[in-house]
Design a protein around this motif. Structure first.
Motif, PDB file in Angstrom:
ATOM      1  N   SER A 120      -1.470  13.697 -16.354  1.00  0.00           N
ATOM      2  CA  SER A 120      -1.484  12.674 -15.313  1.00  0.00           C
ATOM      3  C   SER A 120      -1.860  13.296 -13.972  1.00  0.00           C
ATOM      4  O   SER A 120      -1.514  14.444 -13.693  1.00  0.00           O
ATOM      5  CB  SER A 120      -0.105  12.020 -15.182  1.00  0.00           C
ATOM      6  OG  SER A 120       0.206  11.311 -16.350  1.00  0.00           O
ATOM      7  N   ILE A 121      -2.545  12.518 -13.154  1.00  0.00           N
ATOM      8  CA  ILE A 121      -2.929  12.963 -11.820  1.00  0.00           C
ATOM      9  C   ILE A 121      -1.979  12.311 -10.821  1.00  0.00           C
ATOM     10  O   ILE A 121      -1.705  11.113 -10.901  1.00  0.00           O
ATOM     11  CB  ILE A 121      -4.387  12.564 -11.493  1.00  0.00           C
ATOM     12  CG1 ILE A 121      -5.352  13.062 -12.581  1.00  0.00           C
ATOM     13  CG2 ILE A 121      -4.795  13.074 -10.106  1.00  0.00           C
ATOM     14  CD1 ILE A 121      -5.395  14.552 -12.781  1.00  0.00           C
ATOM     15  N   HIS A 122      -1.486  13.105  -9.871  1.00  0.00           N
ATOM     16  CA  HIS A 122      -0.561  12.592  -8.865  1.00  0.00           C
ATOM     17  C   HIS A 122      -1.205  11.402  -8.145  1.00  0.00           C
ATOM     18  O   HIS A 122      -2.367  11.474  -7.726  1.00  0.00           O
ATOM     19  CB  HIS A 122      -0.199  13.694  -7.866  1.00  0.00           C
ATOM     20  CG  HIS A 122       1.000  13.380  -7.052  1.00  0.00           C
ATOM     21  ND1 HIS A 122       0.972  12.495  -5.997  1.00  0.00           N
ATOM     22  CD2 HIS A 122       2.284  13.809  -7.145  1.00  0.00           C
ATOM     23  CE1 HIS A 122       2.167  12.407  -5.468  1.00  0.00           C
ATOM     24  NE2 HIS A 122       2.992  13.196  -6.142  1.00  0.00           N
ATOM     25  N   PRO A 123      -0.480  10.295  -7.981  1.00  0.00           N
ATOM     26  CA  PRO A 123      -1.070   9.095  -7.365  1.00  0.00           C
ATOM     27  C   PRO A 123      -1.580   9.303  -5.943  1.00  0.00           C
ATOM     28  O   PRO A 123      -2.514   8.632  -5.519  1.00  0.00           O
ATOM     29  CB  PRO A 123       0.063   8.060  -7.403  1.00  0.00           C
ATOM     30  CG  PRO A 123       1.298   8.804  -7.734  1.00  0.00           C
ATOM     31  CD  PRO A 123       0.910  10.080  -8.394  1.00  0.00           C
ATOM     32  N   ASP A 124      -1.008  10.252  -5.197  1.00  0.00           N
ATOM     33  CA  ASP A 124      -1.506  10.518  -3.840  1.00  0.00           C
ATOM     34  C   ASP A 124      -2.953  10.997  -3.875  1.00  0.00           C
ATOM     35  O   ASP A 124      -3.750  10.658  -2.993  1.00  0.00           O
ATOM     36  CB  ASP A 124      -0.648  11.569  -3.133  1.00  0.00           C
ATOM     37  CG  ASP A 124       0.717  11.049  -2.718  1.00  0.00           C
ATOM     38  OD1 ASP A 124       0.975   9.833  -2.876  1.00  0.00           O
ATOM     39  OD2 ASP A 124       1.526  11.861  -2.239  1.00  0.00           O
ATOM     40  N   ILE A 125      -3.294  11.785  -4.857  1.00  0.00           N
ATOM     41  CA  ILE A 125      -4.661  12.308  -4.974  1.00  0.00           C
ATOM     42  C   ILE A 125      -5.617  11.169  -5.302  1.00  0.00           C
ATOM     43  O   ILE A 125      -6.704  11.062  -4.713  1.00  0.00           O
ATOM     44  CB  ILE A 125      -4.714  13.422  -6.050  1.00  0.00           C
ATOM     45  CG1 ILE A 125      -3.813  14.579  -5.632  1.00  0.00           C
ATOM     46  CG2 ILE A 125      -6.154  13.890  -6.274  1.00  0.00           C
ATOM     47  CD1 ILE A 125      -3.430  15.509  -6.752  1.00  0.00           C
ATOM     48  N   VAL A 126      -5.204  10.309  -6.214  1.00  0.00           N
ATOM     49  CA  VAL A 126      -6.026   9.151  -6.585  1.00  0.00           C
ATOM     50  C   VAL A 126      -6.224   8.250  -5.365  1.00  0.00           C
ATOM     51  O   VAL A 126      -7.353   7.849  -5.047  1.00  0.00           O
ATOM     52  CB  VAL A 126      -5.392   8.373  -7.751  1.00  0.00           C
ATOM     53  CG1 VAL A 126      -6.219   7.147  -8.092  1.00  0.00           C
ATOM     54  CG2 VAL A 126      -5.223   9.278  -8.975  1.00  0.00           C
TER      55      VAL A 126
ATOM     56  N   VAL B 237       0.844  -1.189   0.000  1.00  0.00           N
ATOM     57  CA  VAL B 237       0.000   0.000   0.000  1.00  0.00           C
ATOM     58  C   VAL B 237       0.879   1.238   0.000  1.00  0.00           C
ATOM     59  O   VAL B 237       2.003   1.234   0.510  1.00  0.00           O
ATOM     60  CB  VAL B 237      -0.969   0.028   1.199  1.00  0.00           C
ATOM     61  CG1 VAL B 237      -1.990  -1.081   1.114  1.00  0.00           C
ATOM     62  CG2 VAL B 237      -0.239  -0.026   2.513  1.00  0.00           C
ATOM     63  N   SER B 238       0.356   2.299  -0.571  1.00  0.00           N
ATOM     64  CA  SER B 238       1.106   3.548  -0.659  1.00  0.00           C
ATOM     65  C   SER B 238       1.157   4.234   0.702  1.00  0.00           C
ATOM     66  O   SER B 238       0.339   3.958   1.588  1.00  0.00           O
ATOM     67  CB  SER B 238       0.437   4.471  -1.675  1.00  0.00           C
ATOM     68  OG  SER B 238      -0.764   4.994  -1.127  1.00  0.00           O
ATOM     69  N   PRO B 239       2.104   5.143   0.887  1.00  0.00           N
ATOM     70  CA  PRO B 239       2.147   5.911   2.138  1.00  0.00           C
ATOM     71  C   PRO B 239       0.843   6.693   2.387  1.00  0.00           C
ATOM     72  O   PRO B 239       0.414   6.812   3.529  1.00  0.00           O
ATOM     73  CB  PRO B 239       3.338   6.847   1.944  1.00  0.00           C
ATOM     74  CG  PRO B 239       4.229   6.132   0.972  1.00  0.00           C
ATOM     75  CD  PRO B 239       3.283   5.414   0.043  1.00  0.00           C
ATOM     76  N   THR B 240       0.216   7.185   1.320  1.00  0.00           N
ATOM     77  CA  THR B 240      -1.046   7.918   1.485  1.00  0.00           C
ATOM     78  C   THR B 240      -2.137   7.001   2.002  1.00  0.00           C
ATOM     79  O   THR B 240      -2.878   7.361   2.923  1.00  0.00           O
ATOM     80  CB  THR B 240      -1.471   8.578   0.153  1.00  0.00           C
ATOM     81  OG1 THR B 240      -0.474   9.546  -0.207  1.00  0.00           O
ATOM     82  CG2 THR B 240      -2.817   9.259   0.261  1.00  0.00           C
ATOM     83  N   VAL B 241      -2.251   5.802   1.438  1.00  0.00           N
ATOM     84  CA  VAL B 241      -3.250   4.838   1.904  1.00  0.00           C
ATOM     85  C   VAL B 241      -2.978   4.461   3.352  1.00  0.00           C
ATOM     86  O   VAL B 241      -3.898   4.425   4.189  1.00  0.00           O
ATOM     87  CB  VAL B 241      -3.282   3.598   0.982  1.00  0.00           C
ATOM     88  CG1 VAL B 241      -4.046   2.453   1.626  1.00  0.00           C
ATOM     89  CG2 VAL B 241      -3.899   3.955  -0.368  1.00  0.00           C
ATOM     90  N   SER B 242      -1.722   4.203   3.704  1.00  0.00           N
ATOM     91  CA  SER B 242      -1.371   3.865   5.089  1.00  0.00           C
ATOM     92  C   SER B 242      -1.741   4.997   6.046  1.00  0.00           C
ATOM     93  O   SER B 242      -2.282   4.753   7.132  1.00  0.00           O
ATOM     94  CB  SER B 242       0.119   3.562   5.214  1.00  0.00           C
ATOM     95  OG  SER B 242       0.440   2.392   4.524  1.00  0.00           O
ATOM     96  N   ALA B 243      -1.446   6.229   5.640  1.00  0.00           N
ATOM     97  CA  ALA B 243      -1.750   7.385   6.496  1.00  0.00           C
ATOM     98  C   ALA B 243      -3.258   7.574   6.646  1.00  0.00           C
ATOM     99  O   ALA B 243      -3.740   7.881   7.743  1.00  0.00           O
ATOM    100  CB  ALA B 243      -1.101   8.638   5.923  1.00  0.00           C
ATOM    101  N   LEU B 244      -3.990   7.386   5.575  1.00  0.00           N
ATOM    102  CA  LEU B 244      -5.448   7.522   5.647  1.00  0.00           C
ATOM    103  C   LEU B 244      -6.044   6.416   6.509  1.00  0.00           C
ATOM    104  O   LEU B 244      -6.928   6.667   7.339  1.00  0.00           O
ATOM    105  CB  LEU B 244      -6.038   7.518   4.236  1.00  0.00           C
ATOM    106  CG  LEU B 244      -7.480   7.971   4.091  1.00  0.00           C
ATOM    107  CD1 LEU B 244      -7.727   9.337   4.711  1.00  0.00           C
ATOM    108  CD2 LEU B 244      -7.864   8.001   2.612  1.00  0.00           C
ATOM    109  N   ASP B 245      -5.557   5.197   6.348  1.00  0.00           N
ATOM    110  CA  ASP B 245      -6.021   4.088   7.191  1.00  0.00           C
ATOM    111  C   ASP B 245      -5.713   4.364   8.661  1.00  0.00           C
ATOM    112  O   ASP B 245      -6.537   4.100   9.546  1.00  0.00           O
ATOM    113  CB  ASP B 245      -5.382   2.771   6.761  1.00  0.00           C
ATOM    114  CG  ASP B 245      -5.917   2.244   5.442  1.00  0.00           C
ATOM    115  OD1 ASP B 245      -6.908   2.795   4.899  1.00  0.00           O
ATOM    116  OD2 ASP B 245      -5.326   1.266   4.929  1.00  0.00           O
ATOM    117  N   SER B 246      -4.536   4.891   8.939  1.00  0.00           N
ATOM    118  CA  SER B 246      -4.159   5.225  10.316  1.00  0.00           C
ATOM    119  C   SER B 246      -5.078   6.306  10.881  1.00  0.00           C
ATOM    120  O   SER B 246      -5.497   6.233  12.042  1.00  0.00           O
ATOM    121  CB  SER B 246      -2.700   5.679  10.357  1.00  0.00           C
ATOM    122  OG  SER B 246      -2.336   6.084  11.640  1.00  0.00           O
TER     123      SER B 246
END
Length: 187
Positions: free
Chosen positions: A72-78, A3-12
């Motif tokens: 392209s859209i930045h993957p963190d936003i997606v 999982v991406s750092p963004t997904v991990s942070a959102l899950d946290s």
């Protein structure tokens, strides 16, 4: 798949929210505004509990957004918008309170797409770098918090103006810096 750092942070963030929210918030059920967030199905107007829910199916909205913008859209936003179905989520940071923008259902995702296209076209017209909004400071409605589409940095912005101040080097760092606040009932 990692999982991406963004997904991990959102899950946290969601785990922290779950730890402070003794009861799930209440909302009036609306069959015209369906969502996987509702705890139960009910008659329109009946108060039910709800909670942020993982999006089960892949969503192609950002692929279509990239095609529309020819960029392209930045993957963190997606990752941010395609992880959970939810109403806005209240949080606090060192600068004060804010509300994380979320999407409630597929129709809301399409509304977001329209708003992001309008925002992107406005940025192009102003000849400013492309950013995508992710949160709103509260109670000040004259500002928004965005992610720079090129660098992934998180910025405080005012509509029609250059970014004011960098808040974080990336979305994961920004999300990790937040403290969730209780979600109020919206009955």
């Amino acid at each position: 798949m990692p999982v991406s750092p963004t997904v991990s942070a959102l899950d946290s963030f969601m785990e922290k929210l779950d730890a402070i929210q003794a009861q799930h918030p209440l909302i009036r059920f609306n069959s015209d505004w369906p969502s996987e967030c509702y705890a139960t199905q009910a008659k329109d107007g009946v108060t039910v509990s709800w909670w942020p829910t993982l999006q089960a199916a892949p969503n192609d909205m950002f692929t279509r957004l990239e095609e529309a913008l020819e960029e392209s859209i930045h993957p963190d936003i997606v990752d941010y918008y395609c992880r959970y179905w939810s109403d806005p989520l209240p949080a606090s940071c060192s600068d004060g309170d804010l509300s994380l923008i979320q999407v409630w259902n597929d129709e809301d995702m399409e509304r977001l797409r329209s708003n992001l296209i309008g925002h992107a076209l406005s940025k192009r017209q102003q000849k400013r770098p492309l950013t995508f909004f992710i949160a709103c400071p509260e109670p000040d409605e004259d500002f928004f918090i965005s992610v720079d589409n090129f660098s992934g940095e998180v910025w405080l912005e005012r509509p029609g103006k250059p970014p004011i101040r960098k808040l974080a080097d990336n979305l994961a760092d920004f999300l990790n810096s937040l403290t969730p606040r209780l979600i109020p009932d919206t009955e």
